[in-house]
Design a protein around this motif. Structure first.
Motif: not given
Length: 725
Positions: A71-73, A120-121, A145-148
């Motif tokens: 999921e980085l891109p 995925r988170h 708060g957030g995942g990837e």
């Protein structure tokens, strides 16, 4: 099939093992290293848990990672859209290093890439609550708060499969906004419960106009940070919101030690109102889209019990269930369940659902006698411990209650609890004397399931203490010790099936008082996680205002001659990880408030020596122990160290997990020197970190290396991979 779920690093580290879809354990690292919310990169808990269940790591079919590097891109593209070009490069570089770190930790632990499953988170979050639910059809809402690349996920679980309906992209995060207000109020990560409790004393409209210039919410519950719709320098992390955004909107944040003002209460009330508005609109969206009768909640925001109670009353769902381990720790079991049901055994029917939350480690009753002797307290074995404990409670005394396996999640659910008689005048202040908590934070009730509607305007199951219910008017005054200023209480319903002994205790209390309800709060010292061992439980007992403590079938009620003393927790637990050999301790930037730690180390290990070359004042600190513990080593040359010492321990002024998750620390002078000592001197290096943990650096300082050099020092994990005889 055996699946190991992991949240292997940073805050809320956790490991969960399931066999054929059913949990064997869910171990939160904080219970083991005693660091609240467990900033850690140590996988030892994972391997020790496997060994407890006679499972070799090679027997594990799949290992899940709750952060997907793929999921980085997407995350980098989102950042490029709202961060000015001059700052994008540094943030991208940070993410290139940061996001793969969880996967690399598992690889360093010895697990082959073919067995590691990246998930995925937020998919881990929603899977945890869906696959542990008895409901086949349910709407699912995960917010944190957030995942990837996303901060919330709205999904539909049906026929054993999860369909993602909608997500919220970074940086727009309800969790970070709530954390930001918590930081603005002068508290830290994981203390959002203080903000939630304080909100009941404030005016939710006073600062709403100011906050509305920052966050926009539509009718479907989708929201965005308005300044993030155009490029700027702000990352909109919780620290940015707390220290930059909010001071511009509502004024300067609360300073450490500053009295709570009405302004602080009103800002807390405003963010709580925003949280409730977003969650309610998202829940109603899910109701329209899915038609489901049940709403399942996960993610850190799912621990907001006030919001959850409101959703039960107003969302239109017949049932609203919040996962007991809604924080990131829950992604371990969630990831394992997802992998089992979607990859490992997708055609097998679901056989298990969660009926209780007691998946932690069992209390070590075999060490109870030794622990009692070490603190000079004697317990009396009881023929009927529920009766004896109930009579102790009726008399107005506050007791600790320790039984069986510990509960997962942050709430004490009757196995690691402080209990009291809610009818005793002043009992709330007395329990606060034990807990040393802020005056505005309420305690919770544990009530017999069949009696819940007697005291509360609610009649259903609330087994995990994750939602509030309104106290009936006629009970608000008698039960003021467990109620909040807004007339609600965070309820746990107890059944004979979920916790037989705790249920019996409340029944015995009811037979003597007519009240089927106890005041319940977590058994831990201030800033600590729930107790894990008999030693920790008795240490808390003798060093607090607890009147008695029950551990198993033993009642301890006399501490007249107890050995007291409770300082530098959790350091005093974790220095036991240091070898009792010729140890060189390099204090470095050890603050004066923790100089006593050095005394604990040399008292625990008479062969240890403390380097005072950078801080001669430490000579005076160690004078009580003796001058033989003081040395001066101005230059740490590996070849010289090897002939004199068997290990080196550095103090570092930051959480130890940063050595893996931050590139600057990984290649810092301290890290480079640590590697040189291990490689050239052949002796182990430890980092004693700012949060109280002790980190074995052989396991951490090569995580990002393509190849680990040949070392005389084996990793902690290597022994667990050896073939069993």
């Amino acid at each position: 099939m055996i699946v190991l779920g992991s949240k292997p690093g940073q805050h809320d580290a956790c490991f969960a093992l399931i066999r054929d879809g059913e949990p064997l354990f869910v171990y939160e690292v904080e219970r083991f290293n005693r660091v609240k919310r467990a900033t850690s990169t140590d996988l030892s808990v994972l391997f020790e848990g496997l060994a407890e269940h006679s499972i070799s790591p090679s027997d594990v079919d799949l290992v899940t990672n709750c952060m997907h590097p793929g999921e980085l891109p997407k995350r980098k593209a989102l950042i490029s859209a709202y961060i000015t070009p001059d700052k994008v490069g540094n943030i991208h570089r940070f993410l290139d290093w940061h996001l793969p770190s969880w996967y690399l930790l598992l690889r360093e632990g010895g697990f082959p890439a073919s067995r590691i499953v990246n998930i995925r988170h937020h998919l881990c979050h929603v899977s945890g609550v869906y696959y542990s639910s008895p409901r086949d059809d349910a709407a699912i809402l995960s917010v944190d708060g957030g995942g990837e690349a996303e901060t919330s996920m709205l999904a539909h679980g049906r026929n054993g499969r999860i369909s993602i309906l909608r997500t919220t992209p970074h940086p727009h995060s309800l969790g970070h906004l709530y954390q930001g207000v918590t930081i603005w109020l002068g508290w830290g990560y994981g203390e959002e419960g203080k903000t939630m409790a304080l909100a009941a004393y404030g005016d939710p409209q006073r600062f709403r106009r100011q906050l509305d210039t920052f966050i926009q919410i539509d009718d479907q519950g989708q929201f965005c940070y308005l300044p993030a719709l155009r490029r700027g320098p702000c990352r909109f992390a919780s620290t940015d919101i707390g220290r930059v955004v909010l001071p511009q909107l509502v004024g300067p944040g609360r300073r450490d030690g500053e009295e709570i003002s009405q302004t602080h209460k009103d800002v807390a009330a405003t963010v709580q109102a925003i949280c409730e508005e977003i969650m309610l609109k998202q829940a109603r969206y899910l109701k329209r889209e899915t038609g489901s009768k049940t709403l399942l909640l996960a993610g850190g925001v799912g621990l907001n019990s006030i919001t959850n109670g409101m959703l039960s009353a107003e969302s239109g769902f017949d049932q609203v269930v919040a996962y007991p381990q809604a924080s990131d720790a829950g992604t371990a079991l969630g990831g394992a369940l997802y992998a089992y049901h979607n990859i490992g055994a997708p055609d097998r029917p679901r056989r298990w659902h969660m009926t209780h939350a007691y998946w932690g480690q069992s209390i070590d009753l075999e060490n109870l006698d030794a622990a009692g002797k070490s603190y000079q307290v004697n317990g009396r074995q009881s023929d009927d411990i529920a009766v004896d404990a109930a009579e102790t409670l009726v008399s107005g005394r506050v007791i600790g209650w320790v039984q069986g396996r510990s509960e997962i999640g942050p709430r004490a659910l009757g196995n690691r609890s402080i209990l009291a008689n809610p009818l005793v005048p002043g009992i709330k202040d007395k329990v606060n004397g034990v807990k040393r908590r802020e005056w505005w934070r309420p305690f919770a009730p544990s009530v017999l399931r069949e009696d819940v509607n007697t005291y509360f305007e609610f009649d259903g199951d609330l087994p995990y203490m994750t939602a509030v219910a309104r106290i009936r008017d006629e009970w608000r005054e008698p039960l003021s010790s467990i109620g909040h200023v807004d007339g609600t209480a965070r309820v746990q319903t107890v059944t004979a099936e979920s916790n037989p002994l705790f249920y019996q205790l409340i029944q015995e209390f009811k037979s003597r008082t007519g009240i089927g309800l106890l005041l319940n709060t977590s058994l831990n010292g201030r800033g600590e996680p729930l107790v894990q061992t008999c030693e920790q439980a008795l240490r808390l007992y003798v060093n607090s205002d607890l009147d008695a403590i029950v551990i198993g079938d033993h009642l301890f009620a006399d501490k007249t001659n107890a050995l007291v003393g409770q300082t530098l927790i959790p350091y005093v637990w974790n220095i036991r990880k240091l070898p009792r050999t010729r140890l060189l301790v390099v204090p470095g930037e050890l603050p004066a408030s923790r100089h006593e730690l050095l005394l604990h180390i040399v008292q625990d290990n008479p062969r240890a020596r403390v380097d005072i070359s950078e801080n001669p004042v430490l000579t005076e600190v160690l004078a009580a122990a003796g001058q033989q513990y003081v040395v001066s080593v101005p230059v740490l040359e590996p070849d010289d160290l090897a002939s004199v010492y068997d290990a080196v321990a550095f103090y570092v002024p930051f959480p130890g997990d940063k050595c893996v998750f931050e590139e600057e620390i990984y290649f810092s002078q301290r890290a480079v020197l640590s590697r040189r000592i291990m490689e050239e001197a052949g002796i182990p290096v430890y980092w004693i970190d700012s949060r109280g943990d002790v980190n074995f650096m052989r396991d951490s300082l090569y995580v990002h290396h393509d190849e680990t050099p040949a070392l005389a020092i084996p990793s902690t994990y290597q022994q667990f991979w050896m073939p069993r005889p």
